[in-house]
Design a protein around this motif. Structure first.
Motif, PDB file in Angstrom:
ATOM      1  N   GLU A 252       0.832  -1.208   0.000  1.00 48.19           N
ATOM      2  CA  GLU A 252       0.000   0.000   0.000  1.00 48.19           C
ATOM      3  C   GLU A 252       0.866   1.258   0.000  1.00 48.19           C
ATOM      4  OE1 GLU A 252      -2.597  -0.631   3.309  1.00 48.19           O
ATOM      5  OE2 GLU A 252      -3.643  -2.305   2.323  1.00 48.19           O
ATOM      6  N   GLU A 253       2.000   1.208   0.693  1.00 48.69           N
ATOM      7  CA  GLU A 253       2.936   2.335   0.652  1.00 48.69           C
ATOM      8  C   GLU A 253       3.475   2.543  -0.766  1.00 48.69           C
ATOM      9  OE1 GLU A 253       3.987   4.588   2.955  1.00 48.69           O
ATOM     10  OE2 GLU A 253       2.457   3.798   4.302  1.00 48.69           O
ATOM     11  N   LEU A 254       3.813   1.458  -1.434  1.00 50.79           N
ATOM     12  CA  LEU A 254       4.343   1.568  -2.798  1.00 50.79           C
ATOM     13  C   LEU A 254       3.278   2.054  -3.774  1.00 50.79           C
ATOM     14  CD1 LEU A 254       6.546  -1.659  -2.922  1.00 50.79           C
ATOM     15  CD2 LEU A 254       7.324   0.713  -2.667  1.00 50.79           C
ATOM     16  N   VAL A 255       2.041   1.659  -3.548  1.00 52.69           N
ATOM     17  CA  VAL A 255       0.940   2.160  -4.373  1.00 52.69           C
ATOM     18  C   VAL A 255       0.794   3.669  -4.190  1.00 52.69           C
ATOM     19  CG1 VAL A 255      -1.560   2.137  -4.688  1.00 52.69           C
ATOM     20  CG2 VAL A 255      -0.320  -0.016  -4.447  1.00 52.69           C
ATOM     21  N   ALA A 256       0.895   4.125  -2.947  1.00 61.13           N
ATOM     22  CA  ALA A 256       0.795   5.566  -2.673  1.00 61.13           C
ATOM     23  C   ALA A 256       1.955   6.328  -3.288  1.00 61.13           C
ATOM     24  CB  ALA A 256       0.751   5.795  -1.160  1.00 61.13           C
ATOM     25  N   GLN A 257       3.109   5.706  -3.373  1.00 61.14           N
ATOM     26  CA  GLN A 257       4.285   6.363  -3.937  1.00 61.14           C
ATOM     27  C   GLN A 257       4.249   6.419  -5.464  1.00 61.14           C
ATOM     28  OE1 GLN A 257       7.861   4.085  -4.227  1.00 61.14           O
ATOM     29  NE2 GLN A 257       9.185   5.770  -3.569  1.00 61.14           N
ATOM     30  N   LYS A 258       3.595   5.468  -6.083  1.00 60.34           N
ATOM     31  CA  LYS A 258       3.681   5.294  -7.540  1.00 60.34           C
ATOM     32  C   LYS A 258       3.422   6.565  -8.339  1.00 60.34           C
ATOM     33  CE  LYS A 258       2.186   2.210 -11.257  1.00 60.34           C
ATOM     34  NZ  LYS A 258       1.372   1.012 -11.607  1.00 60.34           N
ATOM     35  N   PRO A 259       2.425   7.400  -8.006  1.00 57.18           N
ATOM     36  CA  PRO A 259       2.204   8.629  -8.789  1.00 57.18           C
ATOM     37  C   PRO A 259       3.365   9.622  -8.732  1.00 57.18           C
ATOM     38  CG  PRO A 259       0.273   8.086  -7.468  1.00 57.18           C
ATOM     39  CD  PRO A 259       1.381   7.203  -6.986  1.00 57.18           C
ATOM     40  N   LEU A 260       4.231   9.467  -7.741  1.00 56.22           N
ATOM     41  CA  LEU A 260       5.362  10.383  -7.589  1.00 56.22           C
ATOM     42  C   LEU A 260       6.602   9.900  -8.346  1.00 56.22           C
ATOM     43  CD1 LEU A 260       5.147  10.984  -3.720  1.00 56.22           C
ATOM     44  CD2 LEU A 260       3.885  12.150  -5.555  1.00 56.22           C
ATOM     45  N   VAL A 261       6.589   8.640  -8.754  1.00 58.80           N
ATOM     46  CA  VAL A 261       7.772   8.008  -9.328  1.00 58.80           C
ATOM     47  C   VAL A 261       7.897   8.327 -10.812  1.00 58.80           C
ATOM     48  CG1 VAL A 261       8.872   5.792  -9.847  1.00 58.80           C
ATOM     49  CG2 VAL A 261       7.769   6.150  -7.630  1.00 58.80           C
ATOM     50  N   GLN A 262       9.067   8.839 -11.174  1.00 56.52           N
ATOM     51  CA  GLN A 262       9.354   9.099 -12.589  1.00 56.52           C
ATOM     52  C   GLN A 262       9.544   7.804 -13.354  1.00 56.52           C
ATOM     53  OE1 GLN A 262      13.354  10.245 -14.836  1.00 56.52           O
ATOM     54  NE2 GLN A 262      12.668  11.941 -13.548  1.00 56.52           N
ATOM     55  N   ALA A 263      10.296   6.861 -12.746  1.00 59.35           N
ATOM     56  CA  ALA A 263      10.570   5.588 -13.410  1.00 59.35           C
ATOM     57  C   ALA A 263      11.086   4.583 -12.393  1.00 59.35           C
ATOM     58  CB  ALA A 263      11.599   5.770 -14.519  1.00 59.35           C
ATOM     59  N   TYR A 264      10.783   3.313 -12.647  1.00 58.49           N
ATOM     60  CA  TYR A 264      11.382   2.210 -11.893  1.00 58.49           C
ATOM     61  C   TYR A 264      12.611   1.767 -12.687  1.00 58.49           C
ATOM     62  CZ  TYR A 264       6.996   2.162  -9.312  1.00 58.49           C
ATOM     63  OH  TYR A 264       5.915   2.526  -8.524  1.00 58.49           O
ATOM     64  N   VAL A 265      13.763   1.777 -12.046  1.00 61.33           N
ATOM     65  CA  VAL A 265      15.014   1.610 -12.782  1.00 61.33           C
ATOM     66  C   VAL A 265      15.972   0.668 -12.058  1.00 61.33           C
ATOM     67  CG1 VAL A 265      14.853   3.945 -13.753  1.00 61.33           C
ATOM     68  CG2 VAL A 265      16.140   3.575 -11.641  1.00 61.33           C
ATOM     69  N   MET A 266      16.944   0.198 -12.844  1.00 65.21           N
ATOM     70  CA  MET A 266      18.127  -0.436 -12.269  1.00 65.21           C
ATOM     71  C   MET A 266      19.322   0.367 -12.793  1.00 65.21           C
ATOM     72  SD  MET A 266      16.982  -2.519 -10.102  1.00 65.21           S
ATOM     73  CE  MET A 266      18.548  -3.155  -9.577  1.00 65.21           C
ATOM     74  N   ASP A 267      20.057  -0.163 -13.755  1.00 63.75           N
ATOM     75  CA  ASP A 267      21.246   0.567 -14.204  1.00 63.75           C
ATOM     76  C   ASP A 267      20.926   1.862 -14.941  1.00 63.75           C
ATOM     77  OD1 ASP A 267      23.079  -1.064 -13.061  1.00 63.75           O
ATOM     78  OD2 ASP A 267      23.913  -1.870 -14.911  1.00 63.75           O
ATOM     79  N   GLN A 268      19.664   2.066 -15.303  1.00 67.12           N
ATOM     80  CA  GLN A 268      19.291   3.344 -15.922  1.00 67.12           C
ATOM     81  C   GLN A 268      19.552   4.521 -14.987  1.00 67.12           C
ATOM     82  OE1 GLN A 268      17.366   0.647 -15.438  1.00 67.12           O
ATOM     83  NE2 GLN A 268      15.843   0.386 -17.070  1.00 67.12           N
ATOM     84  N   ILE A 269      19.700   4.208 -13.702  1.00 64.49           N
ATOM     85  CA  ILE A 269      19.961   5.254 -12.724  1.00 64.49           C
ATOM     86  C   ILE A 269      21.217   6.051 -13.063  1.00 64.49           C
ATOM     87  CG2 ILE A 269      21.233   3.696 -11.196  1.00 64.49           C
ATOM     88  CD1 ILE A 269      20.295   5.274  -8.827  1.00 64.49           C
ATOM     89  N   PHE A 270      22.220   5.376 -13.637  1.00 62.54           N
ATOM     90  CA  PHE A 270      23.488   6.053 -13.908  1.00 62.54           C
ATOM     91  C   PHE A 270      23.296   7.242 -14.839  1.00 62.54           C
ATOM     92  CE2 PHE A 270      24.905   1.752 -12.734  1.00 62.54           C
ATOM     93  CZ  PHE A 270      25.808   2.067 -11.745  1.00 62.54           C
ATOM     94  N   ASP A 271      22.657   7.016 -15.964  1.00 64.22           N
ATOM     95  CA  ASP A 271      22.471   8.095 -16.922  1.00 64.22           C
ATOM     96  C   ASP A 271      21.512   9.146 -16.395  1.00 64.22           C
ATOM     97  OD1 ASP A 271      24.214   6.959 -18.748  1.00 64.22           O
ATOM     98  OD2 ASP A 271      22.632   5.866 -19.805  1.00 64.22           O
ATOM     99  N   LYS A 272      20.453   8.721 -15.756  1.00 64.09           N
ATOM    100  CA  LYS A 272      19.463   9.685 -15.277  1.00 64.09           C
ATOM    101  C   LYS A 272      20.039  10.616 -14.198  1.00 64.09           C
ATOM    102  CE  LYS A 272      15.102   7.368 -16.390  1.00 64.09           C
ATOM    103  NZ  LYS A 272      14.486   8.545 -17.033  1.00 64.09           N
ATOM    104  N   MET A 273      20.783  10.059 -13.270  1.00 63.40           N
ATOM    105  CA  MET A 273      21.364  10.905 -12.229  1.00 63.40           C
ATOM    106  C   MET A 273      22.538  11.716 -12.761  1.00 63.40           C
ATOM    107  SD  MET A 273      19.340  10.485  -9.701  1.00 63.40           S
ATOM    108  CE  MET A 273      20.149  11.211  -8.262  1.00 63.40           C
ATOM    109  N   ALA A 274      23.309  11.141 -13.654  1.00 64.06           N
ATOM    110  CA  ALA A 274      24.435  11.884 -14.230  1.00 64.06           C
ATOM    111  C   ALA A 274      23.963  13.078 -15.031  1.00 64.06           C
ATOM    112  CB  ALA A 274      25.273  10.968 -15.112  1.00 64.06           C
TER     113      ALA A 274
END
Length: 371
Positions: free
Chosen positions: A221-243
């Motif tokens: 339920e916490e993750l459901v509440a968070q979902k509208p705030l999330v830009q993307a669910y990522v793994m290694d894509q984090i590198f480019d997005k944060m960089a």
């Protein structure tokens, strides 16, 4: 828990490896900028080939050239293959479709493989370098009698953030900052259930290893509440997005911090006060390996000070080898992001093997979340 895809090399960021040699503590670089083990005579070939199965880019095959060094010094060949995640590794091995000698599962997967009789008990007489493993990593919850595994690397999960995009005072919110509507559309979240649910459980003050279905439902339920705030669910894509300053906040593994902080000097990292996951990737020998002694010799080699140091510098994850840590550049070896103080470690949990019914519940809830 280890990341789900390959880490990036950091050897170029660090000074060249400089270590000295013998087999238990064999060589780094010599004056010709090549590994000093190359100056030692090659051992006679034994006719044995070890089949090794590890995470991608999770060994120094460029500067120290670990597998090449092991073969040169022992005469034992290494057939080295890689996997992307614990589950694919387990599926392959449990199917009987491949035969390996040494494998590198994460904590909770070690426990699962022990329970299913997939691992061989180790003869620690063949692994004398185990003496250099930090006591805090011995007799772990996933291998309480310390008979089946030797820790290889470890780390924590925390939050990377862009200092230009995140207000400093908001960091006091801990995990709650990932639910702060101020950062809607600027939050990245793990694209795997164990880490995502673990964060939600810590936010709620629950154990990451809870076996109570109600706790998992509450985390969902916490993750459901968070979902509208999330830009993307990522793994290694984090590198480019944060960089590229495309997101403000992202939970991820401490070992990858060197890469991200080097790519973007606006980034920083912290571990929330509520506590977090401390993951361990371990070395194990598969049941009925035809080369058990050679496999233990390989594990011992990776536990030598010079090799452990070379691997730690190359891949960026923390080493449990005490002498290797002492020899690391102080910017790494004394950095609390990579080697947190006891007050942080005391609040961490290592993932353990969950009951089948909880794993099934987790998977079902995750599928619902990602619809």
């Amino acid at each position: 828990m280890k990341k789900l895809s390959a880490v990036r090399k950091i050897a170029v960021w660090l000074a060249a490896v400089a270590v000295t040699g013998s087999l238990a503590g064999c060589a780094g670089t010599n004056e010709g900028d090549q590994p000093a083990w190359m100056d030692q005579p090659a051992a006679e070939k034994t006719g044995v080939t070890l089949n090794v199965y590890n995470w991608g880019e999770y060994i120094d095959d460029e500067t120290y050239r670990v597998n090449e060094a092991f073969t040169h010094l022992t005469g034992i060949e290494v057939n080295y293959k890689t996997f992307e995640n614990n589950e694919s590794m387990y599926a392959l091995l449990s199917s009987g479709a491949a035969d390996y000698d040494v494998v590198f599962p994460s904590d909770y997967m070690v426990g699962k493989m022990i329970n299913e009789g997939m691992l061989e008990k180790l003869n620690f007489d063949n692994i004398p370098n185990f003496q250099y493993i930090d006591e805090q990593f011995k007799n772990p919850v996933y291998d309480p009698t310390n008979e089946y595994s030797v820790p290889y690397t470890w780390g924590t999960v925390g939050i990377f953030y862009n200092t230009d995009m995140v207000d400093e005072e908001d960091l006091q919110q801990g995990w709650n900052i990932l639910w702060n509507e101020k950062y809607k559309g600027q939050i990245l979240m793990f694209d795997n259930p164990r880490d995502a649910f673990g964060i939600a459980q810590k936010k709620l003050g629950l154990s990451m290893n809870s076996t109570n279905p109600d706790d998992w439902q509450a985390a969902y339920e916490e993750l459901v509440a968070q979902k509208p705030l999330v830009q993307a669910y990522v793994m290694d894509q984090i590198f480019d997005k944060m960089a590229n300053n495309e997101a403000a906040l992202a939970p991820y593994y401490s070992g990858d911090g060197i890469v991200m902080l080097e790519e973007n000097d606006k980034l920083d990292y912290f571990v929330p006060e509520e506590g977090t996951n401390r993951f361990v990737d371990a070395m194990c020998v598969l049941k009925d390996s035809p080369h058990k002694t050679e496999a233990e010799q390989y594990i011992n080699f990776l536990c030598s000070t010079e090799v452990a140091k070379a691997n730690a510098e190359y891949i960026g994850y923390s080493t449990p080898q005490t002498e290797a840590r002492k020899q690391l550049d102080p910017e790494i070896g004394e950095n609390p992001d990579f080697y947190p103080p006891e007050e942080v470690l005391s609040k961490t949990e290592v993932f353990i093997t969950l009951p089948d019914e909880i794993n099934e519940l987790q998977d079902n809830l995750w599928r619902q979340l990602k619809k």
